[in-house]
Design a protein around this motif. Sequence first.
Motif, short mmCIF file in Angstrom:
data_model
loop_
_atom_site.label_atom_id
_atom_site.label_comp_id
_atom_site.label_asym_id
_atom_site.label_seq_id
_atom_site.Cartn_x
_atom_site.Cartn_y
_atom_site.Cartn_z
N ALA A 287 -21.85 -89.25 -54.59
CA ALA A 287 -21.53 -87.86 -54.96
C ALA A 287 -20.49 -87.37 -54.00
CB ALA A 287 -23.09 -86.96 -54.72
N GLY A 288 -20.28 -87.81 -52.84
CA GLY A 288 -19.37 -87.21 -51.87
C GLY A 288 -18.10 -87.81 -52.34
N LEU A 289 -17.93 -89.00 -52.63
CA LEU A 289 -16.65 -89.52 -53.30
C LEU A 289 -16.09 -88.84 -54.37
CD1 LEU A 289 -14.50 -91.53 -52.64
CD2 LEU A 289 -15.71 -93.06 -54.13
N ALA A 290 -17.39 -88.48 -55.37
CA ALA A 290 -16.90 -87.78 -56.51
C ALA A 290 -16.28 -86.26 -56.36
CB ALA A 290 -18.11 -87.89 -57.50
N GLY A 324 -18.73 -79.12 -50.06
CA GLY A 324 -19.77 -80.30 -50.50
C GLY A 324 -19.77 -81.46 -49.81
N ASN A 325 -18.55 -82.21 -49.89
CA ASN A 325 -18.08 -83.58 -49.16
C ASN A 325 -18.37 -83.32 -47.90
OD1 ASN A 325 -15.85 -85.11 -47.88
ND2 ASN A 325 -16.78 -86.20 -49.28
N ASN A 326 -18.22 -82.41 -47.10
CA ASN A 326 -18.33 -82.39 -45.60
C ASN A 326 -19.74 -82.25 -45.25
OD1 ASN A 326 -15.42 -82.07 -45.26
ND2 ASN A 326 -15.42 -79.89 -44.98
N VAL A 327 -20.51 -81.61 -46.19
CA VAL A 327 -21.98 -81.59 -45.83
C VAL A 327 -22.60 -82.97 -46.10
CG1 VAL A 327 -24.06 -80.58 -46.46
CG2 VAL A 327 -22.27 -79.15 -46.17
N PHE A 328 -22.30 -83.56 -47.19
CA PHE A 328 -22.80 -84.80 -47.62
C PHE A 328 -22.53 -85.99 -46.56
CE2 PHE A 328 -22.99 -84.24 -52.48
CZ PHE A 328 -24.15 -83.20 -52.22
N GLY A 329 -21.04 -85.77 -45.99
CA GLY A 329 -20.98 -86.71 -44.94
C GLY A 329 -21.57 -86.64 -43.77
N THR A 330 -21.85 -85.48 -43.31
CA THR A 330 -22.52 -85.02 -41.99
C THR A 330 -23.96 -85.65 -42.30
OG1 THR A 330 -21.24 -83.22 -41.47
CG2 THR A 330 -23.06 -83.34 -40.42
N VAL A 331 -24.54 -85.20 -43.16
CA VAL A 331 -26.00 -85.54 -43.38
C VAL A 331 -26.02 -87.16 -43.55
CG1 VAL A 331 -27.91 -85.36 -44.70
CG2 VAL A 331 -26.56 -83.52 -44.40
N LEU A 332 -25.37 -87.89 -44.03
CA LEU A 332 -25.44 -89.21 -44.23
C LEU A 332 -25.19 -90.01 -43.06
CD1 LEU A 332 -25.59 -91.58 -46.36
CD2 LEU A 332 -23.02 -91.63 -46.40
N MET A 333 -24.21 -89.61 -42.20
CA MET A 333 -24.04 -90.16 -40.77
C MET A 333 -25.27 -89.75 -40.11
SD MET A 333 -20.97 -91.41 -40.45
CE MET A 333 -20.52 -91.23 -38.78
N ALA A 334 -25.97 -88.60 -39.84
CA ALA A 334 -27.12 -88.33 -39.15
C ALA A 334 -28.23 -89.19 -39.76
CB ALA A 334 -27.49 -86.98 -39.14
N ARG A 335 -28.42 -89.59 -41.08
CA ARG A 335 -29.65 -90.12 -41.60
C ARG A 335 -29.56 -91.67 -41.11
NH1 ARG A 335 -30.15 -89.12 -47.91
NH2 ARG A 335 -30.53 -86.94 -47.96
N ARG A 336 -28.12 -92.42 -41.01
CA ARG A 336 -28.18 -93.50 -40.79
C ARG A 336 -27.84 -94.32 -39.31
NH1 ARG A 336 -28.39 -96.14 -45.90
NH2 ARG A 336 -27.57 -97.94 -45.19
N VAL A 337 -27.48 -93.16 -38.51
CA VAL A 337 -26.87 -93.67 -37.30
C VAL A 337 -27.88 -93.24 -36.08
CG1 VAL A 337 -25.04 -93.38 -35.54
CG2 VAL A 337 -24.49 -93.20 -38.04
#
Length: 438
Positions: A287-290, A324-337
């Motif tokens: 979704a972030g890439l879209a 929207g992309n900024n929020v998705f990227g921040t949450v994705l990094m926090a989930r996986r790192v």
Amino acid sequence: MSFTTASSRWSDVWLATAARGISSCGDFLAASALTLALQSAGAGGLAVSGLLLAATLPLVVLAPLTGRLADRVDSRTLLVITGLAQAGICLALAYAERPAMMIALAGLLAVGLAVTQPVLAALVPAMVRPADLPRASALQQSAGTLGVLAGPALAGVLVGGFGTRLPLLLDAASYLALVAAGLLIRTRRGGRRVPEKVLADGGIEPRTWRLRRDPLLLATVIGVAGVVGSVGAINVVEVFFIRETLHSSTTMYGLVTGAWTLGALAGSWIFARAVGRLHRDGALAGAGLALLGGCCLMVLISAAVPTALLIVPIWLVGGIFNGGNNVFGTVLMARRVPEAVRGRAFASYVGAVQGASMVGYLAGGVLLELLDPRPLVAAAGVAGLAAVGVLAVPLSRAARRDRAAGTPQQAPRTADPAEPVAAPKVEAGTAVTPVPGR
């Protein structure tokens, strides 16, 4: 993943939010003032791209070092010392007259940004519970966007009325907000504090974490960086397109650039709520890439406008996608790192994106010597859309492999299953900002 296990420290979130908003305003106030000064003095695209490159290079080159600093050195110490140093550098910049000196000092200013970005980015997840992260991320993005929104608009007015010195003096004062935040925020990382021993979602020890060992996250970073590099020329071309091709004033330039950031402010809140509906990280990354594709489409559409005023609604829509992309990227990094290496992870992400943006800056500066701004705006949009199409393939493959491997993908939940993941969200940093990194 290590978030706070107690109740969220919203007072710390608000302090970090205020510091980011004020310092971001100063960053873009200075960047816009210097860009307008160079353009008004008759400097060409190479001079403007040189300024942007100088303000970006430290974020790329120093990412491995500053990420480790953010994880190992007391966050309070880093914010206080760096904020004071940036205030001093900006004070010197206010009295610099030669373009070469301006560019060199802008590069030094970016060294401080390379330190404070991963520090603040890694602090926020430590302040809140998992369920509160989308909202906290939205607040941080909102602060950055409001700063970016106010900065260019103020620069357009102040440069026209008072020249470049006053905006740069105001920028110097804005860095004191980082100093105040460092002293007042109770949540701290680095130094002698040892993060609780929590494995990443995939069971990886924090000390052995590497970006390349997470194929989905690696594909996401490459995807964002690739799109930013492809469309990044717009950051250099924009001022010439608005001021020379469309014959608009410095005030209109500030209004147009502010429209994108206003859209990012709205988009960050709109899409923060959607994070709770995307339970798999692969869906979040896709979704972030879209959304980045939507940004590039707006850039392409803007190439056809006859007047600068018509760019405003187009830029608003593009900014919504960007937020929207900024929020998705921040949450994705926090989930996986893992928490212990989160500063390094954010620094690596920013370094990759800013490195890609440098390619766009250089291309924009060179191409402006050969072509008119309007076709270059269109070319930037087409290049960005092409990059989205190409990079979507490895990202979708990584998402399928991640799902097949059985990596836990569920979004963080609250202790109360009935409690929703609430979200009322926005660098010269950078981030990011029309296209990330703008």
